[in-house]
Design an enzyme around this catalytic site. Structure first.
Site, PDB file in Angstrom:
ATOM      1  N   SER A 230       7.388   1.468  19.109  1.00  0.00           N
ATOM      2  CA  SER A 230       6.229   1.113  18.283  1.00  0.00           C
ATOM      3  C   SER A 230       4.967   1.483  19.035  1.00  0.00           C
ATOM      4  O   SER A 230       4.949   1.515  20.266  1.00  0.00           O
ATOM      5  CB  SER A 230       6.217  -0.395  18.029  1.00  0.00           C
ATOM      6  N   ASP A 231       3.889   1.764  18.313  1.00  0.00           N
ATOM      7  CA  ASP A 231       2.593   1.772  18.969  1.00  0.00           C
ATOM      8  C   ASP A 231       2.361   0.328  19.436  1.00  0.00           C
ATOM      9  O   ASP A 231       3.047  -0.606  18.995  1.00  0.00           O
ATOM     10  CB  ASP A 231       1.474   2.248  18.029  1.00  0.00           C
ATOM     11  N   TRP A 232       1.401   0.156  20.322  1.00  0.00           N
ATOM     12  CA  TRP A 232       1.242  -1.139  20.988  1.00  0.00           C
ATOM     13  C   TRP A 232       0.850  -2.249  20.000  1.00  0.00           C
ATOM     14  O   TRP A 232      -0.294  -2.353  19.589  1.00  0.00           O
ATOM     15  CB  TRP A 232       0.232  -0.994  22.121  1.00  0.00           C
TER      16      TRP A 232
END
Ligand code: BGC
Length: 697
Positions: A230-232
């Site tokens: 995932s992106d952060w």
């Protein structure tokens, strides 16, 4: 060492398996000590190594180790040079290896839908073919060092406004042809170890929960075999995400989502096999890194030299009236603007590199050329200072030429927010106007009509200053071209009416007509066209030909032409090949980039540019069939020095081996039926029967 990942997974407890599906902290995955699974580190990217040893953040706030800031993607894209991107990747991969980083979070290959996107400096282009080729090269380079890449942000993360919550409303054809195509090319050609999914939704569905994107398309159609992270903070519903194909959540969730996964398995809501598969993918990539080998150290100074060389290859000479550039070696030149001393060479946010040095143009030119400096304005703001301005104008008036180093202050452009306009600060506008009035030889300004020359450096990394000087004084010859259109006004941009959308929804109503695809179709004037860039020499194109004039779509076509350096000095030319669909079978852009080559030529030298086209070069995405389709008929092959400077054109006849079935129904029109070669005879007979010729009177 050949290890059995399945055997390892079989030895793990449910909690351990759920645990490795999220980060251990901000930058590390979780290891499992008892099984010898290391806690691998990941770091930003994409144009340098941002390894944080202290407290982590993804906003570029806290410091990272001292490293080398290479040109950002907006600059490297202008090189049109896959070799350069591969070298950049290799060097970054080596830095990661030496620093114990297992995955570099990049490249970022989202399409530049609007010039206002706050993160455009991290993205390559408005054109999916160019973005895909460059990203693939960078990924290959990174991974050649036994370090994973993470192409991001998959997908359609084209703005910063409401980036965590907005839904990009995109029709399926546009999604495939424009926004997914760069990822498709990069995944197929470079086989990245990981892919980072974006924060946003597409058509109402959270990307981090989209089985269609993360599994069916990415793995099923494109053959991706690494893990999706995932992106952060992009996770919404962890269990749903895992089922959709989101393997790793980053950063750490404090254990809460690990517990959700374990509970879902226990309660029978999540098949354990789904979890096992995600864990296998994560472990597989962990051990690709852990079992690999690579550089133990790297030479900062040598990489700085490389950063200078790269910046030189990326700069675009937009205008050079009367050959005002290069500047004479003995001309007295005024360097105006604080950027000459304090270059701004990167953007803000998670890609911010703690550059170990920055070479300014002033530092590079002083002592070597007759240069004098006046601050003129402050690099950090937009307040005008009369005294500074007067001093700069006086200096410019007394010199043989003036170079204004103009640019955006840091606060104008950053990850996390978009720009509200495209203008430079008012004080720079004013200063440039005044300098141009007293010094006709004024360069590096955005006012194309008022100045004789403009050199666009973009955010070209820590070597930008020296590169600028070498280009200005002619030690090096500019050879970059624009990877995006410069419109006359931001209002001309095709996304203007629908950017950044309304609340949490942004409609991509311009469809596939992004960048030059739109300006070309509308025959609209632009400031500088996609693919435009000048040189201190000149090039002639001749002899464009295809190896076959009639071709089936299941065989490749080789296209060649000769390019000659007709000027007096060595230079590089980026030759672009566009394909134009003349069949009329479908709504298409006027032309689309399907190949590019960069040739280095001595004065008088001729080289052959060669391109190989395949079915995809002619195809569009047909949502009804759910596949790429082309039509039989004529296609134009256009060789250009830019999208608006087409120098040669030939046509070929393509035969489609898998034509779209033509469906006849009660509403089919006579003229359409007659136009179908397979139906024509039948239709003529039918018409004759129904409307027999009138008997002679
Ligand atoms: C950015 C990513 C970056 C991550 C880690 C996010 O906010 O969108 O590009 O890799 O932070 O810093």
């Amino acid at each position: 060492m050949k290890r059995s990942i399945e055997r390892l997974v079989a030895q793990m407890t449910l909690e351990e398996k759920a645990g490795v599906c999220s980060g251990g902290d901000f930058w590390h995955l979780k290891g499992v000590e008892r099984l010898g699974i290391p806690a691998v580190m990941v770091s930003d990217g994409p144009h340098g190594l941002r390894k944080q040893e202290q407290e982590g953040d993804h906003l570029g706030v806290n410091d990272s180790i001292r490293a080398v800031c290479f040109p950002t993607a907006c600059a490297t894209a202008a090189s049109f040079d896959t070799g350069l991107l591969e070298t950049l990747g290799r060097v970054l991969g080596a830095e990661c290896r030496a620093q114990g980083v297992g995955v570099l979070l990049g490249p970022a290959l989202n399409i530049k839908r609007s010039p206002l996107c706050g993160r455009n400096f991290e993205y390559f282009s408005e054109d999916p073919y160019l973005a895909g080729q460059l990203a693939a090269a960078q990924i290959k380079g990174i991974q050649s060092q036994g370090v994973g890449a993470s192409p991001k942000h998959f997908a359609a993360n084209n703005q910063e406004y409401h980036r965590l919550t907005c839904s990009a409303q995109i029709d399926p054809r546009t999604l495939r042809e424009i926004y997914l195509a760069p990822f498709e090319a990069a995944v197929k050609a470079a086989r990245p170890w990981t892919v980072m999914c974006s924060y946003n939704k597409i058509n109402g569905e959270q990307v981090s929960e989209s089985k269609a994107l993360l599994t069916d398309i990415l793995r099923g159609e494109w053959g991706f075999d690494g893990y999706v992270m995932s992106d952060w903070g992009a996770v919404n519903d962890r269990v749903k995400g895992l089922c959709a194909g989101l393997d790793l959540e980053m950063p750490a969730s404090g254990g809460s989502t690990d517990r959700q996964i374990a509970a879902a398995v226990r309660e029978g809501r999540l098949p354990e096999a789904v979890l096992d598969r995600a864990v296998e993918r994560i472990l597989d990539v962990i051990f690709r890194y852990a079992d690999g080998q690579g550089a133990a150290e790297f030479d900062l100074q040598a990489h700085h030299e490389l950063a200078v060389r790269m910046a030189r290859e990326c700069a675009v000479l937009l205008k050079n009236e009367g050959g005002v550039l290069p500047l004479g070696q003995r001309t007295r030149v005024a360097f105006v603007g604080e950027f000459a001393q304090k270059p701004r060479f990167q953007g803000g946010g998670s890609s911010h590199i703690n550059a170990f040095r920055a070479e300014s143009a002033w530092e590079a030119a002083r002592g070597r050329y007759e240069v004098q400096y006046a601050k003129g304005f402050s690099a950090g703001g937009d307040e005008a200072d009369e005294a500074l301005m007067r001093e700069a104008v006086e200096l410019a008036a007394g010199c043989g030429a003036a170079v204004v180093f103009a640019g955006l202050p840091d606060s104008f452009e950053c990850e996390g927010y978009d720009r509200s306009h495209m203008r430079l600060p008012g004080c720079q506008n004013e200063l440039i106007r005044r300098v141009a009035a007293v010094q006709p030889n004024t360069v590096e300004l955005p006012w194309a009509d008022e100045v004789p020359a403009i050199l666009e450096l973009y955010l070209a990394g820590q070597g930008a200053g020296r590169a600028a000087v070498e280009l200005l004084f002619g030690e090096a010859n500019p050879c970059g071209k624009l990877a995006e259109t410069f419109p006359l006004r931001v209002q001309d941009n095709p996304s203007y009416l629908n950017f950044p959308g309304n609340g949490d929804t942004v409609e991509y109503r311009e469809g596939m007509f992004v960048g030059y695809r739109y300006y070309d179709k509308k025959e609209a004037p632009v400031r500088f066209a996609f693919g435009h860039g000048l040189s201190y020499t000149s090039f002639a194109y001749s002899g464009l030909r295809a190896d076959k004039t009639a071709v089936r779509d299941d065989e490749p076509v080789t296209v060649r032409l000769e390019v000659t350096n007709t000027g007096a000095r060595a230079g590089k030319e980026i030759v672009q090949l566009y394909v134009a669909d003349c069949t009329g079978a479908e709504v298409r852009p006027e032309k689309e980039l399907k190949g590019f080559v960069k040739l280095e030529l001595e004065p008088g030298e001729t080289k052959t540019a060669e391109f190989v086209l395949d079915r995809r070069s002619f195809a569009w995405y047909d949502p009804q069939r759910g596949s790429w389709t082309c039509a039989s008929g004529r296609y134009g092959l256009l060789a250009g020095a830019s999208s608006r400077d087409i120098r040669q054109r030939v046509e070929i006849e393509l035969t489609c081996t898998d034509p779209k079935p033509y469906v006849v129904d009660a509403n089919s029109r006579y003229d359409d039926l007659l136009a179908q070669p397979a139906l024509r005879e039948f239709m003529l007979r039918l018409l004759e029967k129904e409307y027999p010729p009138a008997p002679p009177a």
